[in-house]
Design an enzyme around this catalytic site. Sequence first.
Site, PDB file in Angstrom:
ATOM      1  N   GLU A   1       0.821  -1.217   0.000  1.00  0.00           N
ATOM      2  CA  GLU A   1       0.000   0.000   0.000  1.00  0.00           C
ATOM      3  C   GLU A   1       0.852   1.264   0.000  1.00  0.00           C
ATOM      4  OE1 GLU A   1      -4.064  -1.715   2.063  1.00  0.00           O
ATOM      5  OE2 GLU A   1      -2.742  -0.549   3.339  1.00  0.00           O
TER       6      GLU A   1
ATOM      7  N   GLU B   1      -5.474  -8.377  -1.330  1.00  0.00           N
ATOM      8  CA  GLU B   1      -6.159  -8.201  -0.037  1.00  0.00           C
ATOM      9  C   GLU B   1      -7.614  -7.868  -0.301  1.00  0.00           C
ATOM     10  OE1 GLU B   1      -4.732  -5.565   3.023  1.00  0.00           O
ATOM     11  OE2 GLU B   1      -2.640  -5.990   2.512  1.00  0.00           O
TER      12      GLU B   1
HETATM   13  C1  BGP Z   1      -4.430  -3.047   4.928  1.00  0.00           C
HETATM   14  C2  BGP Z   1      -3.111  -3.577   5.372  1.00  0.00           C
HETATM   15  C3  BGP Z   1      -3.140  -4.842   6.126  1.00  0.00           C
HETATM   16  C4  BGP Z   1      -4.408  -5.126   6.854  1.00  0.00           C
HETATM   17  C5  BGP Z   1      -5.679  -4.659   6.192  1.00  0.00           C
HETATM   18  C6  BGP Z   1      -6.914  -4.695   7.058  1.00  0.00           C
HETATM   19  O1  BGP Z   1      -4.386  -1.671   4.999  1.00  0.00           O
HETATM   20  O2  BGP Z   1      -2.260  -3.788   4.263  1.00  0.00           O
HETATM   21  O3  BGP Z   1      -1.959  -4.952   6.856  1.00  0.00           O
HETATM   22  O4  BGP Z   1      -4.344  -5.154   8.180  1.00  0.00           O
HETATM   23  O5  BGP Z   1      -5.555  -3.388   5.670  1.00  0.00           O
HETATM   24  O6  BGP Z   1      -6.901  -3.614   7.941  1.00  0.00           O
HETATM   25  P1  BGP Z   1      -7.165  -3.731   9.488  1.00  0.00           P
HETATM   26  O7  BGP Z   1      -6.211  -4.730   9.997  1.00  0.00           O
HETATM   27  O8  BGP Z   1      -6.917  -2.382  10.002  1.00  0.00           O
HETATM   28  O9  BGP Z   1      -8.580  -4.152   9.626  1.00  0.00           O
END
Ligand code: BGP
Length: 474
Positions: free
Chosen positions: A176, A368
Amino acid sequence: MTATFVPSFPNGFLWGGATAANQIEGAYDADGKGLSVQDVTPRGVAGPRTDGPTADNLKLGGIDFYHRYAEDIALFARMGFKVFRFSIAWSRIFPNGDEAEPNESGLAFYDRVLDELERHGIEPLVTISHYETPLRLAEKYNGWADRELIGFYEHYARTLFQRYGNRVRYWLTFNEINSLPHFPFVSGGIATPRQELSDQDLHQAMHHELVASAAATRAARRTNPDVRVGCMLLATPFYPLTPDPRDVWAAKRAERENYAFGDVHCRGRYPGYFLRGLREKGVELDVTEEDAALLEEYTVDFVSFSYYMSMCETATQPRESGSGNLLGGVVNPTLQASEWGWQIDPVGLRIVMNDYWDRWGKPLFVVENGLGARDVLVEGPHGPTVEDDYRISYLNDHLVQVGEAIADGVEVLGYTSWGCIDLVSASTAQMSKRYGFIYVDLNDDGTGTLARYPKKSFDWYREVITTNGASLRT
Ligand code: BGP
């Protein structure tokens, strides 16, 4: 009458799941590991920093993948995973980030993980830097604000390619990357607080990361021409809140803040709208001739991205800000949201995939996507489980839209669902924000046995993979 849509995924489509070292491994100081920026942000990406690791820092615990990787990978194999995305913790390999020689014990850990994946025929997909800049680089150099980081990162990446280049085909340079302006400490190791950070330093840091990504791509191709290097973007489509052209433009502007990173990764130069923004802010980027040549020549092979939600933008209406995955925006009144306020929008995934494909013409990898929810463990016929129909429905609807994008002509390499095993949340450091197909018995206060239990979605995903998507409900 329109015919019912039947998604069709290509042969060899890479189905799997995604994680990051700092959210699963634990063992924050084992076998010579140094501290990373995560180890001093126990309350999540947006939380306060501490002076060092604290006893109640869940990130230090992760879910103990460091010791349980074999068991976890065996569970992924039972679901039929074709690919597993994980990150390498930079500070396991170079504890301070600026050493000449790598830490052999750190390298050996990932050898073991790769051995296990190979045993199960699961392809690795490795993120080189997932919010895990060594803390020393933040303290001594102010992270990516300093040009020296390019050399340290290139050395780290080359070390990985030399060690694992014959075993790992797919690599991502920065998780990201477009989150840098929003969370400069966790995303870029920049110690200066966000409010005090100048536009000049912020954009220079962005430039350094983009050059480092190109330098890593060069190192990868020189080490093994068969590897594929991708960028990784936080994808958030922005919709105009009303049809007023000023709102349409506001949405476009918001989207371009993200596109700028992909434009450089894919086209090898800064777009005109971005340069205009720099001029208006009085920023003069230090771009050397070598930088420009690297960016031009070493563009990425594919574009990967995270997708959880869409947002609205407006220049004409009162703003009702919505919470979201690191980037803010305006609430869309037509959408429902998750328990954490993230708006659920499967069609947005199709939109983003079409936009990226039309814009860059590079194969896409959805690395993701998923639903963070509070799960309740219940007793099932085969032991404890979770009846997570809400997660099945979220994933089903998003995967149908991936199928739509494929039918639209978009080339897609694969799909890795985020947090395929419950892990520590990046934004809130909660364990109770669960994404997995596998429940991990660990609570927000750090108590729990760490036992793993397949949820209902575990069997559902196995079926999706076995049928190559034919079991999805449209
Ligand atoms: C993204 C990241 C991840 C992950 C995901 C979900 O921004 O790359 O590392 O954690 O989001 O977010 P969260 O864990 O805050 O729910």
